[in-house]
Design a protein around this motif. Structure first.
Motif, PDB file in Angstrom:
ATOM      1  N   VAL A  89      80.578  -3.205  31.285  1.00 54.80           N
ATOM      2  CA  VAL A  89      80.222  -1.855  30.849  1.00 54.80           C
ATOM      3  C   VAL A  89      79.658  -1.887  29.431  1.00 54.80           C
ATOM      4  O   VAL A  89      78.743  -1.126  29.096  1.00 54.80           O
ATOM      5  CB  VAL A  89      81.451  -0.926  30.932  1.00 54.80           C
ATOM      6  CG1 VAL A  89      81.183   0.397  30.240  1.00 54.80           C
ATOM      7  CG2 VAL A  89      81.818  -0.677  32.389  1.00 54.80           C
ATOM      8  N   LEU A 118      76.104  -2.814  29.758  1.00 54.50           N
ATOM      9  CA  LEU A 118      75.359  -1.650  30.241  1.00 54.50           C
ATOM     10  C   LEU A 118      75.110  -0.651  29.110  1.00 54.50           C
ATOM     11  O   LEU A 118      74.034  -0.040  29.019  1.00 54.50           O
ATOM     12  CB  LEU A 118      76.124  -0.968  31.376  1.00 54.50           C
ATOM     13  CG  LEU A 118      76.215  -1.727  32.708  1.00 54.50           C
ATOM     14  CD1 LEU A 118      77.153  -0.999  33.655  1.00 54.50           C
ATOM     15  CD2 LEU A 118      74.834  -1.871  33.333  1.00 54.50           C
ATOM     16  N   TYR A 138      81.522   2.358  26.926  1.00 50.58           N
ATOM     17  CA  TYR A 138      80.125   2.593  27.292  1.00 50.58           C
ATOM     18  C   TYR A 138      79.421   3.479  26.272  1.00 50.58           C
ATOM     19  O   TYR A 138      78.355   3.121  25.752  1.00 50.58           O
ATOM     20  CB  TYR A 138      80.064   3.238  28.674  1.00 50.58           C
ATOM     21  CG  TYR A 138      78.658   3.534  29.145  1.00 50.58           C
ATOM     22  CD1 TYR A 138      77.860   2.535  29.691  1.00 50.58           C
ATOM     23  CD2 TYR A 138      78.126   4.819  29.057  1.00 50.58           C
ATOM     24  CE1 TYR A 138      76.578   2.795  30.121  1.00 50.58           C
ATOM     25  CE2 TYR A 138      76.841   5.094  29.487  1.00 50.58           C
ATOM     26  CZ  TYR A 138      76.070   4.088  30.026  1.00 50.58           C
ATOM     27  OH  TYR A 138      74.798   4.351  30.446  1.00 50.58           O
ATOM     28  N   TYR A 173      76.336  -2.483  42.774  1.00 53.79           N
ATOM     29  CA  TYR A 173      75.970  -3.157  41.525  1.00 53.79           C
ATOM     30  C   TYR A 173      74.895  -4.212  41.764  1.00 53.79           C
ATOM     31  O   TYR A 173      74.045  -4.445  40.895  1.00 53.79           O
ATOM     32  CB  TYR A 173      77.204  -3.770  40.885  1.00 53.79           C
ATOM     33  CG  TYR A 173      78.300  -2.766  40.652  1.00 53.79           C
ATOM     34  CD1 TYR A 173      78.116  -1.698  39.784  1.00 53.79           C
ATOM     35  CD2 TYR A 173      79.521  -2.865  41.311  1.00 53.79           C
ATOM     36  CE1 TYR A 173      79.105  -0.760  39.566  1.00 53.79           C
ATOM     37  CE2 TYR A 173      80.526  -1.934  41.111  1.00 53.79           C
ATOM     38  CZ  TYR A 173      80.318  -0.881  40.244  1.00 53.79           C
ATOM     39  OH  TYR A 173      81.304   0.053  40.037  1.00 53.79           O
ATOM     40  N   SER A 179      68.256   2.087  39.214  1.00 52.62           N
ATOM     41  CA  SER A 179      69.422   1.265  38.874  1.00 52.62           C
ATOM     42  C   SER A 179      70.492   2.057  38.120  1.00 52.62           C
ATOM     43  O   SER A 179      71.590   1.554  37.901  1.00 52.62           O
ATOM     44  CB  SER A 179      68.993   0.077  38.006  1.00 52.62           C
ATOM     45  OG  SER A 179      68.691   0.498  36.683  1.00 52.62           O
ATOM     46  N   GLY A 190      74.265  -6.524  33.105  1.00 52.92           N
ATOM     47  CA  GLY A 190      75.537  -5.812  33.166  1.00 52.92           C
ATOM     48  C   GLY A 190      75.923  -5.470  34.595  1.00 52.92           C
ATOM     49  O   GLY A 190      77.090  -5.616  34.985  1.00 52.92           O
ATOM     50  N   SER A 191      74.957  -5.026  35.399  1.00 50.54           N
ATOM     51  CA  SER A 191      75.248  -4.724  36.803  1.00 50.54           C
ATOM     52  C   SER A 191      75.592  -5.993  37.574  1.00 50.54           C
ATOM     53  O   SER A 191      76.487  -5.987  38.433  1.00 50.54           O
ATOM     54  CB  SER A 191      74.040  -4.028  37.446  1.00 50.54           C
ATOM     55  OG  SER A 191      73.828  -2.753  36.870  1.00 50.54           O
ATOM     56  N   SER A 241      76.688   2.244  23.478  1.00 49.54           N
ATOM     57  CA  SER A 241      75.379   2.859  23.624  1.00 49.54           C
ATOM     58  C   SER A 241      74.942   3.550  22.337  1.00 49.54           C
ATOM     59  O   SER A 241      73.797   3.387  21.892  1.00 49.54           O
ATOM     60  CB  SER A 241      75.401   3.866  24.780  1.00 49.54           C
ATOM     61  OG  SER A 241      74.161   4.522  24.902  1.00 49.54           O
ATOM     62  N   SER A 263      70.695  -4.227  31.161  1.00 45.17           N
ATOM     63  CA  SER A 263      71.184  -3.357  32.229  1.00 45.17           C
ATOM     64  C   SER A 263      71.302  -4.132  33.536  1.00 45.17           C
ATOM     65  O   SER A 263      72.276  -3.969  34.282  1.00 45.17           O
ATOM     66  CB  SER A 263      70.254  -2.158  32.406  1.00 45.17           C
ATOM     67  OG  SER A 263      70.212  -1.365  31.242  1.00 45.17           O
ATOM     68  N   SER A 286      66.963  -2.951  38.243  1.00 47.85           N
ATOM     69  CA  SER A 286      66.752  -3.172  36.807  1.00 47.85           C
ATOM     70  C   SER A 286      65.912  -4.421  36.567  1.00 47.85           C
ATOM     71  O   SER A 286      65.080  -4.449  35.647  1.00 47.85           O
ATOM     72  CB  SER A 286      68.095  -3.321  36.088  1.00 47.85           C
ATOM     73  OG  SER A 286      68.806  -2.110  36.077  1.00 47.85           O
TER      74      SER A 286
END
Length: 242
Positions: free
Chosen positions: A152, A155, A98, A213, A67, A131-132, A102, A128, A220
Motif C-alpha cells: 500500500v 501504491l 496510503y 491485483y 488499474s 505495488g499491485s 501519497s 502503481s 498499470s
C-alpha cells in the motif's frame, strides 16, 4: 437520522473548509499564451508533437484508471485474517499509510520542478504496477500482514506522483485558452477507467483475492509502457518546466 447527520458532516465539512481556503488564494501571474511545445518558431511540428503526446497521455491515463481501485479491497485483504477487534485498527492503518505516503510524495515531487513526462511513468505508473504485483504476491504466498502495508505504501507513492505530474503534463501540452478542456479530457479518461476497474475488480475479488491485483498490475504496466514509449520517442527534455 443520526447516521445521515454523521455522513453529512464527514463529507460536507471538508468541502466547506477547502472552499473557504480557496477564497484566500490570489494568483499574481497568468498562464503563458503558449506552452513549451507550442513555442516553435513558426513550425507546426511542435503543435503536432503536443497533440500526439496528449493523445498518448489520455490513453495511458485511461489504462491507469483501469488499474485504480477502491482502497476497500486492500483493507479487506489486510483485515481478512484479523479478529474483529483488530480489524478496525488494521483498516485505519491502511488508510494512514496510503494517504500519508501519497501526500508526502506528492509534496516532495511537486517542489522539485521536474519535467513531468518521465517522472509520471517512472515514479507514478510503474510503482502503481509494482505495488499491485506485490499485493498479489502477498496474497498468493500468504505473507504476513506487514507486507500488505508495504504494498500500500508503494501504491501511495505512485498515486502521489500521478496526481502531481498528470495535470502538470497537461498544462505543458495544452494552450492556456484550452487548458480547462484538456483537464476535462484527462478527468473523463481516468473516470472511464475507474468505473470499469471497480466493477471488474469486484467480480475478480469474489473469484480469488489475488486476481484483482494481478489485473491492476497488468493495466498499470500497460500505462507505463505507453508513456515510456512516448518518452523515448519525443524526449522528456522538450518539457522542461520554466
Amino acid at each position: 437520522m443520526t447516521i445521515f447527520a454523521v455522513e453529512l458532516s464527514n463529507s460536507g465539512a471538508p468541502l466547506l473548509i477547502s472552499t473557504v481556503l480557496v477564497l484566500f488564494v490570489q494568483r499574481q501571474t497568468l498562464y503563458p499564451a503558449s506552452t513549451p511545445l507550442h513555442s516553435g518558431a513558426g513550425s507546426s511540428a511542435p503543435i503536432a508533437r503536443s497533440h500526439s503526446l496528449f493523445l498518448l497521455l489520455l490513453v495511458a491515463a485511461t489504462l491507469y484508471g483501469f488499474s485504480f481501485y477502491n482502497l476497500g479491497y486492500p483493507i479487506l485483504t489486510a483485515t481478512g485474517s484479523h479478529p474483529s477487534t483488530l480489524a478496525f485498527a488494521a483498516g485505519v492503518g491502511i488508510y494512514v499509510v496510503y494517504l500519508g505516503i501519497s501526500a508526502l510524495s506528492g509534496y516532495t515531487l511537486g517542489v522539485q520542478r521536474l519535467s513531468p513526462l518521465r517522472p509520471l511513468w517512472l515514479l507514478g505508473y510503474l510503482p502503481s504496477a509494482l505495488g499491485s504485483a506485490f499485493m498479489a504476491l502477498s496474497v498468493l504466498l500468504g505473507m504476513p500482514e506487514l507486507a500488505y502495508y508495504g504494498a500500500v505504501a508503494i501504491l501511495g507513492l505512485g498515486m502521489g506522483a500521478v496526481e502531481t505530474f498528470e495535470p502538470t503534463l497537461v498544462s505543458a501540452l495544452v494552450k492556456s485558452n484550452t487548458l480547462s478542456r484538456g483537464m476535462g479530457f484527462l478527468s473523463v479518461s481516468r473516470s472511464i477507467g475507474q468505473l470499469i476497474s471497480n466493477l471488474v475488480m469486484g467480480f475478480l475479488f469474489t473469484v480469488n483475492p489475488a486476481s484483482p491485483y494481478l489485473y491492476a498490475f497488468v493495466a498499470s504496466l500497460l500505462a507505463t509502457v505507453v508513456l515510456m514509449g512516448a518518452d523515448l520517442h519525443y524526449g522528456h527534455k522538450m518539457l522542461q518546466i520554466p
